[in-house]
Write a protein that holds these residues in place. Sequence first.
Motif, PDB file in Angstrom:
ATOM      1  N   ILE A  59     -64.689  41.395   7.861  1.00 49.79           N
ATOM      2  CA  ILE A  59     -65.838  40.631   8.276  1.00 49.79           C
ATOM      3  C   ILE A  59     -65.602  40.343   9.764  1.00 49.79           C
ATOM      4  O   ILE A  59     -66.438  40.304  10.453  1.00 49.79           O
ATOM      5  CB  ILE A  59     -66.024  39.313   7.197  1.00 49.79           C
ATOM      6  CG1 ILE A  59     -66.440  39.711   6.110  1.00 49.79           C
ATOM      7  CG2 ILE A  59     -67.051  38.379   8.039  1.00 49.79           C
ATOM      8  CD1 ILE A  59     -66.447  38.659   4.866  1.00 49.79           C
ATOM      9  N   ILE A  60     -64.431  39.852  10.001  1.00 52.83           N
ATOM     10  CA  ILE A  60     -64.225  39.387  11.476  1.00 52.83           C
ATOM     11  C   ILE A  60     -64.199  40.474  12.415  1.00 52.83           C
ATOM     12  O   ILE A  60     -64.830  40.405  13.493  1.00 52.83           O
ATOM     13  CB  ILE A  60     -62.518  38.711  11.586  1.00 52.83           C
ATOM     14  CG1 ILE A  60     -62.418  37.725  10.400  1.00 52.83           C
ATOM     15  CG2 ILE A  60     -62.308  38.474  13.116  1.00 52.83           C
ATOM     16  CD1 ILE A  60     -63.507  36.450  10.516  1.00 52.83           C
ATOM     17  N   ALA A  61     -63.825  41.792  11.878  1.00 56.31           N
ATOM     18  CA  ALA A  61     -63.913  42.623  12.676  1.00 56.31           C
ATOM     19  C   ALA A  61     -65.454  43.337  13.025  1.00 56.31           C
ATOM     20  O   ALA A  61     -65.833  43.791  13.933  1.00 56.31           O
ATOM     21  CB  ALA A  61     -63.083  43.851  12.247  1.00 56.31           C
ATOM     22  N   GLY A  62     -65.993  43.425  11.937  1.00 61.45           N
ATOM     23  CA  GLY A  62     -67.659  43.723  11.716  1.00 61.45           C
ATOM     24  C   GLY A  62     -68.443  42.684  12.994  1.00 61.45           C
ATOM     25  O   GLY A  62     -69.313  43.135  13.678  1.00 61.45           O
ATOM     26  N   LEU A  63     -68.146  41.427  12.564  1.00 64.16           N
ATOM     27  CA  LEU A  63     -68.868  40.382  13.634  1.00 64.16           C
ATOM     28  C   LEU A  63     -68.435  40.866  15.094  1.00 64.16           C
ATOM     29  O   LEU A  63     -69.228  40.635  16.118  1.00 64.16           O
ATOM     30  CB  LEU A  63     -68.467  38.901  13.292  1.00 64.16           C
ATOM     31  CG  LEU A  63     -69.222  38.432  12.162  1.00 64.16           C
ATOM     32  CD1 LEU A  63     -68.216  37.213  11.724  1.00 64.16           C
ATOM     33  CD2 LEU A  63     -70.434  38.083  12.361  1.00 64.16           C
ATOM     34  N   LYS A  64     -67.034  41.042  15.264  1.00 59.40           N
ATOM     35  CA  LYS A  64     -66.691  41.308  16.680  1.00 59.40           C
ATOM     36  C   LYS A  64     -67.246  42.669  17.257  1.00 59.40           C
ATOM     37  O   LYS A  64     -67.410  42.409  18.466  1.00 59.40           O
ATOM     38  CB  LYS A  64     -65.154  41.336  16.522  1.00 59.40           C
ATOM     39  CG  LYS A  64     -64.361  41.605  17.959  1.00 59.40           C
ATOM     40  CD  LYS A  64     -62.884  41.671  17.788  1.00 59.40           C
ATOM     41  CE  LYS A  64     -62.078  42.069  19.132  1.00 59.40           C
ATOM     42  NZ  LYS A  64     -60.712  42.178  19.080  1.00 59.40           N
ATOM     43  N   SER A  65     -67.712  43.673  16.325  1.00 58.91           N
ATOM     44  CA  SER A  65     -68.009  44.764  16.828  1.00 58.91           C
ATOM     45  C   SER A  65     -69.588  44.576  17.421  1.00 58.91           C
ATOM     46  O   SER A  65     -70.009  45.511  18.014  1.00 58.91           O
ATOM     47  CB  SER A  65     -68.213  45.920  15.745  1.00 58.91           C
ATOM     48  OG  SER A  65     -69.168  45.444  14.889  1.00 58.91           O
ATOM     49  N   GLN A  66     -69.985  43.588  16.936  1.00 57.55           N
ATOM     50  CA  GLN A  66     -71.434  43.322  17.435  1.00 57.55           C
ATOM     51  C   GLN A  66     -71.442  42.328  18.486  1.00 57.55           C
ATOM     52  O   GLN A  66     -72.480  41.558  18.828  1.00 57.55           O
ATOM     53  CB  GLN A  66     -72.449  42.834  16.051  1.00 57.55           C
ATOM     54  CG  GLN A  66     -72.491  43.822  15.078  1.00 57.55           C
ATOM     55  CD  GLN A  66     -73.021  44.839  15.577  1.00 57.55           C
ATOM     56  OE1 GLN A  66     -74.106  45.148  15.726  1.00 57.55           O
ATOM     57  NE2 GLN A  66     -72.248  46.058  15.364  1.00 57.55           N
ATOM     58  N   GLY A  67     -70.301  41.877  19.049  1.00 58.29           N
ATOM     59  CA  GLY A  67     -70.394  41.091  20.282  1.00 58.29           C
ATOM     60  C   GLY A  67     -69.816  39.627  19.937  1.00 58.29           C
ATOM     61  O   GLY A  67     -69.776  38.702  20.856  1.00 58.29           O
ATOM     62  N   TYR A  68     -69.615  39.338  18.689  1.00 57.08           N
ATOM     63  CA  TYR A  68     -69.121  37.758  18.348  1.00 57.08           C
ATOM     64  C   TYR A  68     -67.715  37.913  18.359  1.00 57.08           C
ATOM     65  O   TYR A  68     -66.962  37.939  17.399  1.00 57.08           O
ATOM     66  CB  TYR A  68     -69.742  37.614  16.855  1.00 57.08           C
ATOM     67  CG  TYR A  68     -71.343  37.186  17.176  1.00 57.08           C
ATOM     68  CD1 TYR A  68     -71.933  36.164  17.537  1.00 57.08           C
ATOM     69  CD2 TYR A  68     -72.291  38.224  16.494  1.00 57.08           C
ATOM     70  CE1 TYR A  68     -73.184  35.874  17.762  1.00 57.08           C
ATOM     71  CE2 TYR A  68     -73.682  37.867  16.582  1.00 57.08           C
ATOM     72  CZ  TYR A  68     -74.225  36.892  17.257  1.00 57.08           C
ATOM     73  OH  TYR A  68     -75.390  36.436  17.033  1.00 57.08           O
TER      74      TYR A  68
END
Length: 336
Positions: A59-68
């Motif tokens: 989840i953390i990595a997915g959010l990060k991939s979108q700029g978060y």
Amino acid sequence: MNKRLMSVIAIIVAFLAVAFVMTNNPNPTAVAKKKNYVPTVGILQLVTHPALDEIHRGIIAGLKSQGYTKNKIKIDYQNAQANQANLKTMSQQFTNENADLTIGIATPAALSLAKTANGNNPVILAGITDPAGSGLVKSAQKPGGNITGTSGDSPLEQHLAVIKQVVPHAKKLGIIYTTSDHGGEYNAKNMAKLAEAAGYDAKLYTISTTNDMQQVAETMASQVDVIYAPQDNGVASAMKTLINITNKNKIPVIPAVDTMVKDGGVATMSVSQYNIGYQAGIMAAKVLKGKETATYPVKTITQGDMVVNLKQAQRLGIQLPESMVKAAESKGEVIK
């Protein structure tokens, strides 16, 4: 034109402008945010377990991939440690702090968040089996409300194929699940149907809590040739207890996910828990940016990779097919 009429016209124009924005943006709160606004996301995990921890990491990595990245988002992570009262309290905590979006890891966590959100703030599912059957969404294609996310449905037919390969002469199949885990029950009963259609004598066993595993495992191990442990949080948490009993009786356990193979299962076709979380993180980011949950289809992930535990197979005197081991070496994982 008098002042009163001008005031009325100004009010009407303002109302129409707001209506236009709301109609053309499915998530009107998104456009109301300032450019440098840092959204708050609450993540609620049912219990500490390697599979659920992997979902959280994804989840953390997915959010990060979108700029978060770290400075672009505030994450409030809570772990209920399998306590229903904690789930309720933590869900309410997210509401009290006005979290922009919440993410539920495992069905009980998602259900608690959905109840607290009460159809308002968006809730993202992370690895929920049968979300429609759980009452979380109307359907996977058209969720129809404030909830969407990822579903990690088990590739049951592939799991049955693994059982046939590992224990080709087995006739009696034991399947265990937790009565309070909808996903576990769903997978267990569907596996029983598949197994019976394939000629197995399939029998279902249940636990209410992890404390029941010792006694139920002893009964089960004395009655079956092989055991299937579905994607079930209670069973996963008590996997080592199950294996301690089955090893004494030389009964192989075929589980649903790789983390359960590491805990003593022989082999499986495992859906990546990290990928389930990663996709949920991406979906959460898009909802934060304005995508509407009601029409955002649930993403079901079923592609599995072979995972084998050679050490456990040797302990039970099982010679795994060479093709299975090679498949694990090429795309999956071999535990030695």
